[in-house]
Design a protein around this motif. Structure first.
Motif, PDB file in Angstrom:
ATOM      1  N   ILE A  93      69.571  47.285  65.962  1.00 18.07           N
ATOM      2  CA  ILE A  93      68.250  47.898  65.836  1.00 18.07           C
ATOM      3  C   ILE A  93      67.705  47.605  64.442  1.00 18.07           C
ATOM      4  CG2 ILE A  93      68.718  49.744  67.478  1.00 18.07           C
ATOM      5  CD1 ILE A  93      69.037  51.612  64.993  1.00 18.07           C
ATOM      6  N   TRP A  94      66.388  47.633  64.322  1.00 21.56           N
ATOM      7  CA  TRP A  94      65.737  47.472  63.023  1.00 21.56           C
ATOM      8  C   TRP A  94      65.541  48.853  62.418  1.00 21.56           C
ATOM      9  CZ3 TRP A  94      65.216  42.992  60.571  1.00 21.56           C
ATOM     10  CH2 TRP A  94      65.327  41.826  61.322  1.00 21.56           C
ATOM     11  N   LYS A  95      65.886  48.980  61.152  1.00 27.45           N
ATOM     12  CA  LYS A  95      65.821  50.263  60.466  1.00 27.45           C
ATOM     13  C   LYS A  95      65.292  50.051  59.053  1.00 27.45           C
ATOM     14  CE  LYS A  95      68.893  54.198  60.233  1.00 27.45           C
ATOM     15  NZ  LYS A  95      70.262  54.650  60.437  1.00 27.45           N
ATOM     16  N   LYS A  96      64.495  51.011  58.592  1.00 31.52           N
ATOM     17  CA  LYS A  96      63.970  50.926  57.239  1.00 31.52           C
ATOM     18  C   LYS A  96      65.021  51.473  56.267  1.00 31.52           C
ATOM     19  CE  LYS A  96      59.495  51.193  55.260  1.00 31.52           C
ATOM     20  NZ  LYS A  96      58.148  51.694  55.425  1.00 31.52           N
ATOM     21  N   LYS A  97      65.398  50.664  55.302  1.00 27.90           N
ATOM     22  CA  LYS A  97      66.395  51.069  54.326  1.00 27.90           C
ATOM     23  C   LYS A  97      65.956  50.552  52.955  1.00 27.90           C
ATOM     24  CE  LYS A  97      71.187  51.760  54.953  1.00 27.90           C
ATOM     25  NZ  LYS A  97      72.437  51.316  55.539  1.00 27.90           N
ATOM     26  N   PHE A  98      65.800  51.464  52.017  1.00 29.32           N
ATOM     27  CA  PHE A  98      65.342  51.104  50.673  1.00 29.32           C
ATOM     28  C   PHE A  98      64.063  50.277  50.723  1.00 29.32           C
ATOM     29  CE2 PHE A  98      70.058  51.363  50.404  1.00 29.32           C
ATOM     30  CZ  PHE A  98      70.132  52.548  49.695  1.00 29.32           C
ATOM     31  N   LYS A  99      63.100  50.740  51.523  1.00 28.69           N
ATOM     32  CA  LYS A  99      61.773  50.148  51.680  1.00 28.69           C
ATOM     33  C   LYS A  99      61.777  48.759  52.308  1.00 28.69           C
ATOM     34  CE  LYS A  99      59.829  52.749  47.846  1.00 28.69           C
ATOM     35  NZ  LYS A  99      59.098  52.705  46.598  1.00 28.69           N
ATOM     36  N   LYS A 100      62.902  48.368  52.912  1.00 26.38           N
ATOM     37  CA  LYS A 100      62.979  47.076  53.586  1.00 26.38           C
ATOM     38  C   LYS A 100      63.492  47.282  55.002  1.00 26.38           C
ATOM     39  CE  LYS A 100      63.761  44.171  49.593  1.00 26.38           C
ATOM     40  NZ  LYS A 100      64.604  43.157  48.976  1.00 26.38           N
ATOM     41  N   MET A 101      63.041  46.436  55.904  1.00 22.00           N
ATOM     42  CA  MET A 101      63.533  46.480  57.271  1.00 22.00           C
ATOM     43  C   MET A 101      64.819  45.665  57.356  1.00 22.00           C
ATOM     44  SD  MET A 101      61.539  48.446  58.933  1.00 22.00           S
ATOM     45  CE  MET A 101      61.823  48.167  60.656  1.00 22.00           C
ATOM     46  N   VAL A 102      65.869  46.317  57.828  1.00 21.28           N
ATOM     47  CA  VAL A 102      67.161  45.640  57.977  1.00 21.28           C
ATOM     48  C   VAL A 102      67.675  45.878  59.398  1.00 21.28           C
ATOM     49  CG1 VAL A 102      67.789  45.805  55.532  1.00 21.28           C
ATOM     50  CG2 VAL A 102      68.443  47.634  57.081  1.00 21.28           C
ATOM     51  N   GLN A 103      68.530  44.981  59.837  1.00 19.83           N
ATOM     52  CA  GLN A 103      69.110  45.132  61.158  1.00 19.83           C
ATOM     53  C   GLN A 103      70.487  45.777  61.019  1.00 19.83           C
ATOM     54  OE1 GLN A 103      69.293  41.434  63.305  1.00 19.83           O
ATOM     55  NE2 GLN A 103      68.481  42.392  65.130  1.00 19.83           N
ATOM     56  N   GLU A 104      70.736  46.792  61.878  1.00 18.61           N
ATOM     57  CA  GLU A 104      72.009  47.509  61.860  1.00 18.61           C
ATOM     58  C   GLU A 104      72.510  47.678  63.277  1.00 18.61           C
ATOM     59  OE1 GLU A 104      71.872  51.380  60.115  1.00 18.61           O
ATOM     60  OE2 GLU A 104      71.775  50.617  58.079  1.00 18.61           O
ATOM     61  N   SER A 105      73.818  47.843  63.390  1.00 18.26           N
ATOM     62  CA  SER A 105      74.397  48.178  64.690  1.00 18.26           C
ATOM     63  C   SER A 105      74.301  49.682  64.881  1.00 18.26           C
ATOM     64  CB  SER A 105      75.871  47.772  64.734  1.00 18.26           C
ATOM     65  OG  SER A 105      75.982  46.381  64.679  1.00 18.26           O
ATOM     66  N   ALA A 106      73.960  50.093  66.095  1.00 16.14           N
ATOM     67  CA  ALA A 106      73.870  51.521  66.407  1.00 16.14           C
ATOM     68  C   ALA A 106      74.420  51.747  67.812  1.00 16.14           C
ATOM     69  CB  ALA A 106      72.425  52.003  66.320  1.00 16.14           C
TER      70      ALA A 106
END
Length: 164
Positions: A93-106
């Motif tokens: 999934i795409w998630k906002k982290k530290f003002k950037k969009m990053v891809q993470e497993s969920a």
């Protein structure tokens, strides 16, 4: 609108969609006895009724049929004390982290509530992403299946969505 076929109602699609969106917006959240907690009705769930995936809109007739079942879907989630299906999977999934969009497993959790109302099969899906809140994901009318466990239920159920 009642008494008209889906084909006849397609020309009124903008009005039907607006009414459905207002109805859906009035739901907010409900308590689910089966899941022992609240299920939220988010914009993501409404968008899933309209789109199959990003930038791929569902057929208008399919959307209208799903809009027609929103009240029944809410009723099923509020009253059902058990769920009939459960699935979990690991997805990116795409998630906002530290003002950037990053891809993470969920870890994605899906609960399926199957009901027959007025001899019409309905499946309602609730979803949870990771440890987040549970939310309405979809309502599926008269679905087909390739799973043997569902074939007997489907072969014995026929009907009309309209009230008797």
């Amino acid at each position: 609108m009642k008494g008209k076929s889906i084909e006849e109602r397609v020309k009124d699609y903008p009005d039907i969609r607006k009414e459905a969106q207002e109805l859906y917006g009035s739901f907010k959240k409900i308590h689910s006895p089966a899941l022992g907690g609240d299920i939220h009705f988010t914009s993501e769930g409404f968008n899933h009724l309209i789109y199959e995936r990003a930038r791929k809109e569902r057929d208008k007739r399919t959307q209208i049929l799903r809009f027609d079942m929103l009240e029944r879907a809410k009723f099923i989630l509020e009253t059902s004390t058990t769920y009939q299906e459960y699935e979990e999977s690991l997805r990116q999934i795409w998630k906002k982290k530290f003002k950037k969009m990053v891809q993470e497993s969920a870890l994605m959790h899906y609960w399926g509530f199957v009901a027959i109302i007025n001899n019409f099969r309905i499946k309602v899906i609730a979803r949870q992403i990771g440890n987040g809140g549970k939310h309405f994901w979809s309502v599926i009318p008269a679905w087909t299946t390739s799973y043997y466990r569902d074939i007997k239920l489907l072969s014995q159920s026929t009907g009309n969505l309209e009230e008797n």
